[in-house]
Design a protein around this motif. Structure first.
Motif, mmCIF file in Angstrom:
data_model
loop_
_atom_site.group_PDB
_atom_site.id
_atom_site.type_symbol
_atom_site.label_atom_id
_atom_site.label_comp_id
_atom_site.label_asym_id
_atom_site.label_seq_id
_atom_site.Cartn_x
_atom_site.Cartn_y
_atom_site.Cartn_z
ATOM 1 N N PHE A 199 34.994 -85.467 -67.513
ATOM 2 C CA PHE A 199 33.837 -84.729 -66.999
ATOM 3 C C PHE A 199 32.773 -85.715 -66.540
ATOM 4 N N THR A 200 31.947 -85.285 -65.586
ATOM 5 C CA THR A 200 30.705 -86.005 -65.319
ATOM 6 C C THR A 200 29.582 -85.067 -65.752
ATOM 7 N N SER A 201 28.403 -85.616 -65.955
ATOM 8 C CA SER A 201 27.353 -84.729 -66.449
ATOM 9 C C SER A 201 26.074 -84.864 -65.652
ATOM 10 N N GLU A 202 25.236 -83.871 -65.852
ATOM 11 C CA GLU A 202 23.966 -83.814 -65.147
ATOM 12 C C GLU A 202 22.969 -83.260 -66.153
ATOM 13 N N PHE A 203 21.785 -83.829 -66.204
ATOM 14 C CA PHE A 203 20.792 -83.403 -67.196
ATOM 15 C C PHE A 203 20.394 -81.940 -66.995
ATOM 16 N N ASN A 204 20.356 -81.220 -68.094
ATOM 17 C CA ASN A 204 19.877 -79.841 -68.025
ATOM 18 C C ASN A 204 18.587 -79.697 -68.826
ATOM 19 N N ASP A 205 18.629 -80.117 -70.103
ATOM 20 C CA ASP A 205 17.443 -79.956 -70.952
ATOM 21 C C ASP A 205 17.565 -80.882 -72.152
ATOM 22 N N ARG A 206 16.460 -80.985 -72.877
ATOM 23 C CA ARG A 206 16.468 -81.771 -74.096
ATOM 24 C C ARG A 206 16.201 -80.807 -75.248
ATOM 25 N N ILE A 207 16.924 -80.966 -76.331
ATOM 26 C CA ILE A 207 16.712 -80.100 -77.487
ATOM 27 C C ILE A 207 16.507 -80.968 -78.729
ATOM 28 N N TYR A 208 15.956 -80.360 -79.756
ATOM 29 C CA TYR A 208 15.701 -81.070 -81.006
ATOM 30 C C TYR A 208 16.366 -80.304 -82.139
ATOM 31 N N LEU A 209 17.112 -81.034 -82.951
ATOM 32 C CA LEU A 209 17.898 -80.374 -83.986
ATOM 33 C C LEU A 209 17.389 -80.691 -85.384
ATOM 34 N N CYS A 210 17.631 -79.739 -86.266
ATOM 35 C CA CYS A 210 17.279 -79.881 -87.679
ATOM 36 C C CYS A 210 17.970 -81.108 -88.272
ATOM 37 N N THR A 211 17.205 -81.901 -89.033
ATOM 38 C CA THR A 211 17.785 -83.114 -89.624
ATOM 39 C C THR A 211 18.815 -82.767 -90.692
ATOM 40 N N ASN A 212 18.705 -81.598 -91.238
ATOM 41 C CA ASN A 212 19.609 -81.243 -92.327
ATOM 42 C C ASN A 212 20.918 -80.653 -91.828
ATOM 43 N N CYS A 213 20.842 -79.707 -90.883
ATOM 44 C CA CYS A 213 22.072 -79.006 -90.499
ATOM 45 C C CYS A 213 22.379 -79.104 -89.015
ATOM 46 N N GLU A 214 21.548 -79.798 -88.270
ATOM 47 C CA GLU A 214 21.786 -80.011 -86.849
ATOM 48 C C GLU A 214 21.909 -78.728 -86.027
ATOM 49 N N THR A 215 21.176 -77.711 -86.423
ATOM 50 C CA THR A 215 21.071 -76.570 -85.524
ATOM 51 C C THR A 215 19.691 -76.645 -84.856
ATOM 52 N N GLY A 216 19.542 -75.869 -83.788
ATOM 53 C CA GLY A 216 18.349 -76.042 -82.964
ATOM 54 C C GLY A 216 17.408 -74.857 -82.922
ATOM 55 N N ILE A 217 17.623 -73.844 -83.750
ATOM 56 C CA ILE A 217 16.693 -72.723 -83.749
ATOM 57 C C ILE A 217 15.639 -73.005 -84.815
ATOM 58 N N LEU A 218 14.474 -73.443 -84.341
ATOM 59 C CA LEU A 218 13.447 -73.917 -85.261
ATOM 60 C C LEU A 218 12.151 -73.165 -85.010
ATOM 61 N N SER A 219 11.386 -73.027 -86.063
ATOM 62 C CA SER A 219 10.090 -72.386 -85.917
ATOM 63 C C SER A 219 9.015 -73.447 -86.128
ATOM 64 N N TYR A 220 8.227 -73.686 -85.092
ATOM 65 C CA TYR A 220 7.234 -74.757 -85.144
ATOM 66 C C TYR A 220 5.891 -74.219 -85.631
ATOM 67 N N ARG A 221 5.269 -74.927 -86.582
ATOM 68 C CA ARG A 221 3.951 -74.513 -87.070
ATOM 69 C C ARG A 221 3.052 -75.722 -87.255
ATOM 70 N N GLU A 222 1.747 -75.497 -87.068
ATOM 71 C CA GLU A 222 0.767 -76.525 -87.400
ATOM 72 C C GLU A 222 0.482 -76.380 -88.882
ATOM 73 N N VAL A 223 0.684 -77.443 -89.627
ATOM 74 C CA VAL A 223 0.518 -77.321 -91.077
ATOM 75 C C VAL A 223 -0.436 -78.369 -91.634
ATOM 76 N N CYS A 224 -0.889 -78.111 -92.853
ATOM 77 C CA CYS A 224 -1.751 -79.039 -93.593
ATOM 78 C C CYS A 224 -0.963 -80.318 -93.882
ATOM 79 N N PRO A 225 -1.538 -81.486 -93.567
ATOM 80 C CA PRO A 225 -0.803 -82.723 -93.797
ATOM 81 C C PRO A 225 -0.609 -83.042 -95.283
ATOM 82 N N LYS A 226 -1.395 -82.408 -96.140
ATOM 83 C CA LYS A 226 -1.251 -82.667 -97.579
ATOM 84 C C LYS A 226 -0.145 -81.823 -98.189
ATOM 85 N N CYS A 227 -0.231 -80.494 -97.980
ATOM 86 C CA CYS A 227 0.681 -79.612 -98.708
ATOM 87 C C CYS A 227 1.620 -78.855 -97.794
ATOM 88 N N SER A 228 1.533 -79.090 -96.488
ATOM 89 C CA SER A 228 2.436 -78.467 -95.517
ATOM 90 C C SER A 228 2.274 -76.952 -95.399
#
Ligand SMILES: [Zn+2]
Ligand SMILES: [Zn+2]
Ligand SMILES: [Zn+2]
Lengths: 439, 471
Positions: free
Chosen positions: B181-210
């Protein structure tokens, strides 16, 4: 040199003719003010301090036990602008502290360099607990007040970003609170880190060592200690909150202690709590710094806190004396010195050259004496004292002429032109407000 | 429930279509007998389940079967849309699709199906079979909610569970390295460090207690007294006026007597005050709360089949070169054949016995699915290690497929060769028991003497027949 030798010769033949009374008449300024106050009183006070320390060793030990038993949270606050480059050194010296329960709060007051990035990365690595960045500068007082507002500690330790601490400095500066519960604030002992940089820095190091360090020990013992240096000072948080923190500077270091004193708290100096800081490394910068300090005396003693002189229900004789002493030894002494010069010019015009040389000699001797004798009372030294010996004569010029002239200019400017409000040290927006309401 | 009845068998020319309803009972093997499947259902879940089941079946006769959807509207779902061969609106349209079905079946006729030795090679070859049979060159990624990555490659992702879909990215990387195969860029994704899935919920959290529970407030600086505090310090319950808690003055004009130098967050959980919140990404799959700095970045590419890739369908794809590189102690199957040929020639001049043998993990399907691809490789590597320890350096080993090794055991009596294999089997079973509790391994083995009268190829075929019969 021949001229000076001739003057000295002349002087000795002169004093063999006149009596002691005449001598005191000529050198009255030195004998009464300088030698009496700066040596004799200091020397006696130091002996008392020494004895007192020996006698209260147990109390100190008990204070230390209590401190580590209660283990109160200390909030170390560091407001500043463009200080990023200094923060790492500070953080490193904090990591070494013998007292561990503290939070570090850094307020970046509108820096326009990489301070924000440096602090954020230190924070990510857990080396800073709270970092607040103000996009626009508010001035030193507002920076410190911001930190005070978010601080959670029982005590606030105010530090300048370019300071670093001895390993036990935090412990030492908090101990006085546990020795005496009337203590509201403690000043730390500032030593000059960059004393080897230039002539200006070694002379300042000499000054911090003797006039400032010893002077504060004595003042503290006598109960008239006035200025907690912003570079290193500790405060009870509840009292700071009661006085609503710092007011607009310059001179907020002296101002805050007046507010504490008015509430009846003791202000003490702790020479064993040592902080090293960098001082201005040339005379131009030094002059600017001292002009600011000296102007603030007028602004705060004579204007803002003039109520200290007015007998009312808040009147305290100690505060009154402290103010009076301060004013006398700064403004008063400064005036008297000019009076002395005039006295000599008018009454002894023929021997003025000889008098100057002699004064120079007397001051040098007393400086050398102080340097050696007082060294016995210093528990912690920044540098070996012998490095100061070659500078003893220069110190006479530094103290006797340089600082005196700077002080005179500052007083005149502030008294007649209120020039401290124009100082770029504060943002214009706050200075204009301060001037408007007369503080 | 109802049986597939005669009326569900539709004929068009020489083709037989089987129509499946939601109520039909059927086995996937049943589809082998028909040329194409017509799914008669508007139920998306049913359609997806059936399409997935067909396309992931292990027999090419099932997984490459043309599938059509009998439906009144177009298919929006990219997964179903790419895995079926078309939509018809009525069974009268069979005539239109018959020619298309013919083309697919003709292409499949020319395919060579070889067993792959690794799951990687298996997945790659199946993707290629499916694409080439439909004359498709593009393997595109589509945003897809039910995917573990947030992106789905319809023809490829179906071989993985959502939690394992990240492994497909490695498989496709290998395929690209192999030049398929040859490839062409489509998108960049970020995966969970624990299970390598990509459905993540992003939140702004307290740096002390999260904790994400916080309140944001403006800091207010009153110029004349230098007081600084959150705006609530200046507010009162009665009116909108701001007055200073330190000096009691009213704040009238921003920029003149006060300003707002910063925004401050206060954590409602631990009370920490902060400005630069942390961003955390909570994994919907495993609930791990990730620091965003540590998320695993991956690139989602669109792939295009190369000529070399197309040829795979006509030659089979037993292994990626990686499979062999990573398992030391073995030779490629081609090399094995050549070496076997030399051995037969050598035996003609010497009076000695050499043997040809196989070792086959007979429960490989179950075993491999239980231990996963990575550990499968470890297991095989360990087994080769045991073999190499018990064999001499003149003996050689090759993979026939992922579960079968063939060996040439030279200059020893056949009986001893069988004993050696017995020992290896026992040692491997012990090893497996030590590492994977509750999993049994079943290994068949057989060694037979090389015959100088027969060509090496015939002897090899005979051996292969033997273990294929066993299965
Ligand atoms: Zn929190
Ligand atoms: Zn105010
Ligand atoms: Zn996860």
């Amino acid at each position: 040199m021949d001229f000076i030798a001739a003057e000295i010769d002349y002087f000795f033949s002169y004093i063999s003719e006149v009596g002691t009374g005449k001598l005191i008449r000529i050198f009255w300024f030195f004998v009464i003010f300088e030698f009496a106050r700066l040596f004799v009183i200091d020397f006696l006070a130091l002996i008392f301090i020494y004895v007192k320390r020996k006698l209260t060793k147990k109390k100190r030990k008990e204070a230390r036990r209590l401190l580590f038993l209660y283990n109160p949270l200390i909030s170390i606050i560091v407001p500043g602008k463009n200080e990023g480059k200094n923060i790492y050194k500070l953080v490193s010296s904090l990591k070494e502290q013998t007292y561990r329960n503290f939070e570090l709060i850094i307020v970046d007051d509108g820096s326009d360099d990489n301070t924000e990035q440096i602090c954020k990365s230190l924070k990510r690595n857990g080396m800073i607990d709270v970092f607040i960045r103000n996009e626009v500068r508010g001035g030193k007082a507002s920076g410190a007040n911001t930190a005070l507002r978010v601080a959670k500690g029982d005590y606030i330790v105010h530090l300048d970003a370019d300071s670093s601490l001895d390993r036990d400095a935090i412990e030492q500066i908090i101990l006085p609170f546990y020795e005496d519960d009337r203590v509201g604030a403690v000043g730390g002992n500032i030593m000059v880190r960059n004393y080897n940089d230039s002539l200006a820095t070694i002379l300042q190091s000499f000054e911090y060592n003797d006039a400032i360090g010893i002077g504060r020990m004595v003042a503290s013992y006598l109960g008239v200690y006035r200025i907690i240096s912003g570079a290193f000072g500790a405060f009870r948080t509840d009292v700071l909150q009661k006085v609503h923190g710092w007011d607009i500077g310059p001179g907020l270091d002296g101002d805050i202690t007046v507010k504490f004193r008015k509430l009846g708290y003791k202000i003490v100096f702790e020479d064993r709590a040592v902080c090293q800081t960098s001082v201005p490394n040339n005379f131009k910068k030094l002059t600017k710094q001292r002009l600011r300090w000296d102007k603030s005396l007028i602004r705060f003693r004579l204007r803002k806190h003039k109520d200290v002189f007015i007998p009312n229900e808040n009147f305290s004789i100690l505060n009154f004396l402290s103010f009076l002493e301060n004013i006398f030894f700064t403004i008063g002494l400064n005036l008297k010195w000019y009076f002395y010069i005039i006295d000599m010019l008018v009454n002894f015009p023929g021997i003025v050259g000889m008098i100057i040389v002699m004064n120079f000699f007397l001051y040098s001797c007393s400086n050398a004496l102080k340097l050696m004798v007082f060294n016995f009372f210093r528990e912690r030294r920044n540098s070996p004292i012998y490095i100061y010996f070659p500078f003893i004569p220069l110190m006479v010029i530094y103290h006797g002429y340089y600082l005196r002239i700077v002080r005179s200019i500052a007083y005149l400017k502030e008294l007649f032109f209120k020039s401290s409000y124009k100082d770029a040290w504060n943002p214009e927006k706050t200075s204009s407000k301060a001037k408007q309401i007369g503080i | 429930m109802r049986e597939v009845v005669d009326s569900d068998i539709l004929r068009q020319g020489s083709f037989e279509f089987i129509r499946i309803h939601e109520q039909s009972t059927y086995t996937l093997e049943l589809f082998m007998a028909y040329d194409s499947i017509i799914i008669d259902s508007g139920n998306r879940d049913f359609v997806e389940k059936l399409v997935r089941a067909v396309r992931t079946h292990n027999q090419p006769d099932v997984y490459l079967k043309p599938i059509f959807l009998l439906k009144s509207s177009k298919v929006e779902d990219p997964l179903i849309g790419n895995l079926i061969d078309g939509v018809i609106f009525s069974i009268n349209q069979l005539e239109i699709i018959a020619d298309y079905v013919r083309q697919i079946l003709l292409r499949i006729n020319d395919f060579v199906f070889a067993k792959s030795i690794s799951l990687e090679a298996e997945v790659i070859s199946r993707i290629i079979y499916l694409m080439v049979s439909r004359d498709k060159n593009e393997l595109f990624a589509y945003l897809y909610l039910n995917s573990g990555l947030g992106y789905v490659y319809p023809e490829a992702s179906i071989y993985f569970t959502p939690r394992d879909e990240h492994k497909l990215l490695n498989v496709m990387k290998t395929a690209e390295i192999e030049g398929l195969f040859t490839s062409e860029f489509n998108d960049r994704i970020y995966l969970c460090t624990n299970c390598e899935t990509g459905i993540l919920s992003y939140r702004e959290v307290c740096p002390k207690c999260s904790s994400a529970n916080s309140k944001a407030e403006d800091l207010v600086h009153h110029f004349s007294c230098a007081y600084v505090g959150p705006i609530s310090d200046f507010q009162n319950a009665i009116d909108d006026e701001l007055n200073c808690p330190k000096c009691n003055k009213f704040l009238n004009h921003i920029g003149v007597d006060y300003d707002k130098p910063a925004l401050l967050h206060t954590c409602n959980k631990c009370g920490h005050k902060y400005q630069d919140y942390h961003v955390k990404a909570k994994c919907i799959t495993c609930y791990h709360d990730n620091d965003v700095e540590n998320l695993i970045p991956r690139t989602i590419s669109n792939y295009y089949l190369t000529k070399k890739g197309r040829n795979i369908a006509y030659h089979g794809f037993i292994s990626t070169s990686k499979d062999f590189n990573e398992i030391p102690g073995t030779v490629k199957f081609d090399v094995f054949k050549t070496m076997l040929e030399y051995e037969v020639e050598r035996l003609k001049q010497n009076d000695a016995t050499s043997n040809i043998a196989y070792l086959k993990i007979s429960n490989a399907g179950e075993l491999y699915s239980r231990i996963g691809i990575d550990r499968q490789k470890t297991l095989v590597t360990e087994m080769i290690k045991i073999l190499r320890k018990n064999l001499r350096s003149s003996d050689f080993i090759a993979f026939y497929n992922a579960s079968t090794l063939i060996l040439s055991l030279n200059e020893i009596p056949t009986k001893i060769a069988n004993n050696v294999l017995d020992d290896v089997v026992k040692l491997t079973a012990t090893l497996l028991k030590k590492n994977f509790r509750n999993i049994e391994i079943e290994i068949d083995h057989h060694a037979q003497p090389l015959n100088t009268e027969l060509s090496h190829e015939i002897q090899l075929q005979n051996l292969i027949k033997k273990f294929d019969q066993d299965a």
